[in-house]
Design a protein around this motif. Structure first.
Motif, PDB file in Angstrom:
ATOM      1  N   ASP A  72       0.821  -1.217   0.000  1.00 30.16           N
ATOM      2  CA  ASP A  72       0.000   0.000   0.000  1.00 30.16           C
ATOM      3  C   ASP A  72       0.854   1.266   0.000  1.00 30.16           C
ATOM      4  OD1 ASP A  72       0.042   0.871   3.240  1.00 30.16           O
ATOM      5  OD2 ASP A  72       0.350  -1.245   2.823  1.00 30.16           O
ATOM      6  N   LYS A  73       2.129   1.158   0.388  1.00 27.56           N
ATOM      7  CA  LYS A  73       3.005   2.334   0.432  1.00 27.56           C
ATOM      8  C   LYS A  73       3.624   2.656  -0.929  1.00 27.56           C
ATOM      9  CE  LYS A  73       4.276   1.782   5.308  1.00 27.56           C
ATOM     10  NZ  LYS A  73       5.400   1.612   6.266  1.00 27.56           N
ATOM     11  N   LEU A  74       3.451   1.781  -1.903  1.00 31.32           N
ATOM     12  CA  LEU A  74       4.033   1.985  -3.226  1.00 31.32           C
ATOM     13  C   LEU A  74       3.040   2.685  -4.143  1.00 31.32           C
ATOM     14  CD1 LEU A  74       5.793  -1.480  -3.695  1.00 31.32           C
ATOM     15  CD2 LEU A  74       6.829   0.682  -3.003  1.00 31.32           C
ATOM     16  N   PRO A  75       3.504   3.347  -5.216  1.00 33.07           N
ATOM     17  CA  PRO A  75       2.587   3.978  -6.179  1.00 33.07           C
ATOM     18  C   PRO A  75       1.604   2.959  -6.760  1.00 33.07           C
ATOM     19  CG  PRO A  75       4.845   4.693  -6.568  1.00 33.07           C
ATOM     20  CD  PRO A  75       4.934   3.602  -5.544  1.00 33.07           C
ATOM     21  N   ALA A  76       0.423   3.435  -7.074  1.00 33.73           N
ATOM     22  CA  ALA A  76      -0.651   2.542  -7.533  1.00 33.73           C
ATOM     23  C   ALA A  76      -0.295   1.803  -8.817  1.00 33.73           C
ATOM     24  CB  ALA A  76      -1.938   3.345  -7.732  1.00 33.73           C
ATOM     25  N   ASP A  77       0.585   2.373  -9.662  1.00 32.57           N
ATOM     26  CA  ASP A  77       0.915   1.743 -10.931  1.00 32.57           C
ATOM     27  C   ASP A  77       2.146   0.829 -10.840  1.00 32.57           C
ATOM     28  OD1 ASP A  77       2.744   3.718 -10.481  1.00 32.57           O
ATOM     29  OD2 ASP A  77       2.665   4.586 -12.501  1.00 32.57           O
ATOM     30  N   LYS A  79       3.190  -5.606 -10.155  1.00 29.19           N
ATOM     31  CA  LYS A  79       3.186  -6.651  -9.131  1.00 29.19           C
ATOM     32  C   LYS A  79       4.346  -7.612  -9.361  1.00 29.19           C
ATOM     33  CE  LYS A  79      -0.595  -5.358  -6.997  1.00 29.19           C
ATOM     34  NZ  LYS A  79      -1.867  -6.096  -7.091  1.00 29.19           N
ATOM     35  N   PRO A  80       4.910  -8.165  -8.289  1.00 30.64           N
ATOM     36  CA  PRO A  80       6.048  -9.080  -8.430  1.00 30.64           C
ATOM     37  C   PRO A  80       5.646 -10.386  -9.101  1.00 30.64           C
ATOM     38  CG  PRO A  80       5.248  -9.071  -6.171  1.00 30.64           C
ATOM     39  CD  PRO A  80       4.516  -7.967  -6.884  1.00 30.64           C
ATOM     40  N   ALA A  88       1.877  -9.791  -3.646  1.00 29.63           N
ATOM     41  CA  ALA A  88       1.861  -8.445  -3.066  1.00 29.63           C
ATOM     42  C   ALA A  88       0.667  -8.325  -2.125  1.00 29.63           C
ATOM     43  CB  ALA A  88       1.773  -7.400  -4.176  1.00 29.63           C
ATOM     44  N   VAL A  89       0.932  -7.923  -0.873  1.00 30.03           N
ATOM     45  CA  VAL A  89      -0.148  -7.776   0.095  1.00 30.03           C
ATOM     46  C   VAL A  89       0.050  -6.496   0.899  1.00 30.03           C
ATOM     47  CG1 VAL A  89      -0.330 -10.284   0.343  1.00 30.03           C
ATOM     48  CG2 VAL A  89       0.931  -8.967   2.054  1.00 30.03           C
ATOM     49  N   SER A  90      -1.006  -6.105   1.566  1.00 31.92           N
ATOM     50  CA  SER A  90      -0.928  -5.076   2.597  1.00 31.92           C
ATOM     51  C   SER A  90      -1.599  -5.661   3.827  1.00 31.92           C
ATOM     52  CB  SER A  90      -1.641  -3.791   2.177  1.00 31.92           C
ATOM     53  OG  SER A  90      -1.767  -2.915   3.286  1.00 31.92           O
ATOM     54  N   ALA A  91      -0.776  -6.135   4.776  1.00 28.45           N
ATOM     55  CA  ALA A  91      -1.339  -6.723   5.996  1.00 28.45           C
ATOM     56  C   ALA A  91      -2.131  -5.674   6.773  1.00 28.45           C
ATOM     57  CB  ALA A  91      -0.222  -7.294   6.860  1.00 28.45           C
ATOM     58  N   GLY A 123      -4.982 -13.807  -3.199  1.00 30.87           N
ATOM     59  CA  GLY A 123      -3.840 -14.344  -3.929  1.00 30.87           C
ATOM     60  C   GLY A 123      -2.910 -15.141  -3.032  1.00 30.87           C
ATOM     61  N   LEU A 124      -2.747 -14.700  -1.788  1.00 31.53           N
ATOM     62  CA  LEU A 124      -1.894 -15.415  -0.841  1.00 31.53           C
ATOM     63  C   LEU A 124      -2.483 -16.784  -0.516  1.00 31.53           C
ATOM     64  CD1 LEU A 124       0.536 -15.533   1.016  1.00 31.53           C
ATOM     65  CD2 LEU A 124      -0.793 -14.294   2.750  1.00 31.53           C
ATOM     66  N   TYR A 125      -3.793 -16.840  -0.284  1.00 36.83           N
ATOM     67  CA  TYR A 125      -4.434 -18.131   0.002  1.00 36.83           C
ATOM     68  C   TYR A 125      -4.276 -19.093  -1.175  1.00 36.83           C
ATOM     69  CZ  TYR A 125      -6.715 -15.981   4.075  1.00 36.83           C
ATOM     70  OH  TYR A 125      -6.971 -15.368   5.271  1.00 36.83           O
TER      71      TYR A 125
END
Length: 413
Positions: free
Chosen positions: A320-325, A328-329, A334-337, A345-347
């Motif tokens: 969530d701290k990265l630019p919206a564009d 993704k790795p 990519a998550v925001s806990a 995607g993690l599940y």
């Protein structure tokens, strides 16, 4: 109010701009460690050398000594570990009024402040005394350090005046205590494995959000804060993963670059939770420029404890701290806990990683067979079922280690 110790950080680096940047990043992390230990960083000194492994040169030490006088600093912290002989050389230049400690001592100090359980205190004290012993051997006596500040705290504090024989005796007793702790942990793991469910373990650099991720996955309150080494004692909780079923999730102590070997050895009982895992969630702080160093540090510790072969899912937290564009790795999720984002995607990734752990099987279970029904609900996931007057024919997914027992208890069709 007690005044924070005024600290000067020192380090060495290879010549060249990239090496200098890396050296400055290491001093930035050392500053965080010192601040967590209760110190105030008042200056930093980085010397570029052709052979940085030999440490600061005589001229550099003289300059640091002068800065310590000017800045009223009584503590110099080295980013590089100091062998007893080098510690003695530095002391002659910096003088008796300056206390010299290294990165390992700072980390041990923080661990000592965070150790609340008996297991944590025993492990930290062992690491402290193992670190202290060769330095006593060099100097012959231990200087009084009671209440002296950074690098002096913790369960081992009362033993700093012991002679070498007593310290060796204490180390032996602590090693025996840790051996007992290892047996107790092994017994608990065997009890968990009696009803075999997958074990998922969180690993990663310190302060990357592992505890927050653990809190979101378990829906339990956890001590999650912006601090280093918050979790020393592993927490284990049973959770349900969509598409997988019951699993155990473990949070572990955070790693750090060049984690002291004495700590790795002392925390073997705790780190065994990593070695026993079926899947590792390697949590990374995607928002920090030190991402590569985070991964290198984790890889080094996993190699040290023999866990590098375990299946791993890279979890890029703080997305969530990265630019919206931001793209993704490709090698992870990519998550925001903090904001509960990216967990679907993690599940899915966890489900795929555990595919070989499970097997699907059709069973027929009579309605009156309460034992089998109880075990199915505890240890398996029902994928499909066809109910009849006498019972239910169902497709279940269960761990390979559990399925034979279920088949034996039921009428296998």
């Amino acid at each position: 109010m007690v005044r924070a110790e005024r600290v000067i950080l020192v380090g060495t680096a290879d010549k060249g701009e990239s090496a200098r940047r890396r050296g400055l990043q290491e001093l930035d992390e050392l500053a965080l460690l010192v601040e967590q230990a209760g110190g105030e960083v008042v200056d930093r000194y980085l010397q570029a050398r052709d052979n940085p492994e030999v440490g600061l040169g005589p001229g550099a030490l003289q300059e640091v000594a002068q800065r310590a006088l000017e800045l009223d600093s009584g503590v110099v912290v080295s980013n590089d570990d100091l062998a007893p002989s080098r510690l003695h050389q530095w002391a002659r230049v910096l003088g008796p009024g300056t206390r010299i400690i290294d990165r390992t001592q700072v980390i041990l100090d923080i661990f000592a402040q965070r150790a609340f359980s008996r297991e944590g205190r025993v492990q930290v004290e062992l690491a402290q005394l193992q670190y202290l012993l060769p330095r006593l051997r060099h100097s012959g006596t231990a200087p009084s350090r009671a209440g002296a500040g950074i690098g002096t705290r913790g369960p081992g504090e009362t033993h700093l005046e012991m002679d070498r024989r007593k310290i060796r005796s204490r180390i032996k007793a602590l090693e025996e205590a840790i051996e007992t702790l290892q047996k107790e942990r092994a017994a608990r793991r065997r009890r968990r494995q009696h009803h075999r469910v997958p074990l998922i373990t969180l690993v990663g650099y310190t302060n990357v959000g592992k505890s927050t991720l653990f809190e979101r996955l378990t829906r339990r309150a956890q001590l999650a804060q912006d601090a280093l080494f918050v979790t020393l004692d592993p927490s284990v909780h049973r959770i349900l993963i969509p598409g997988v079923g019951p699993t155990l999730l473990t949070d572990t102590v955070g790693f750090v670059e060049r984690l002291p070997h004495t700590l790795v050895a002392a925390f073997r009982a705790t780190l065994d939770e990593v070695v026993e895992a079926d899947v590792l969630l390697e949590v990374l702080d995607a928002s920090k420029p030190t991402l590569d160093q985070q991964q290198e540090a984790v890889e080094e510790v996993l190699n040290d404890i023999g866990a590098s072969h375990i299946k791993r899912i890279k979890v890029y937290n703080q997305w969530d701290k990265l630019p919206a564009d931001t793209i993704k790795p490709q090698d992870g999720i990519a998550v925001s806990a903090r904001y509960d984002q990216g967990f679907a995607g993690l599940y899915t990734a966890i489900s795929h990683a555990l595919e070989e752990f499970f097997i699907d099987q059709w069973l027929f279970v009579p309605w009156n067979d309460a034992v089998v029904w109880k075990r199915i609900y505890q240890e398996a996931t029902i994928i499909a079922r066809h109910d009849t007057e006498d019972g239910s024919r169902m497709l279940i997914r269960a761990p390979r280690a559990v399925l034979p027992g279920l088949i034996h208890l039921s009428d296998d069709l």
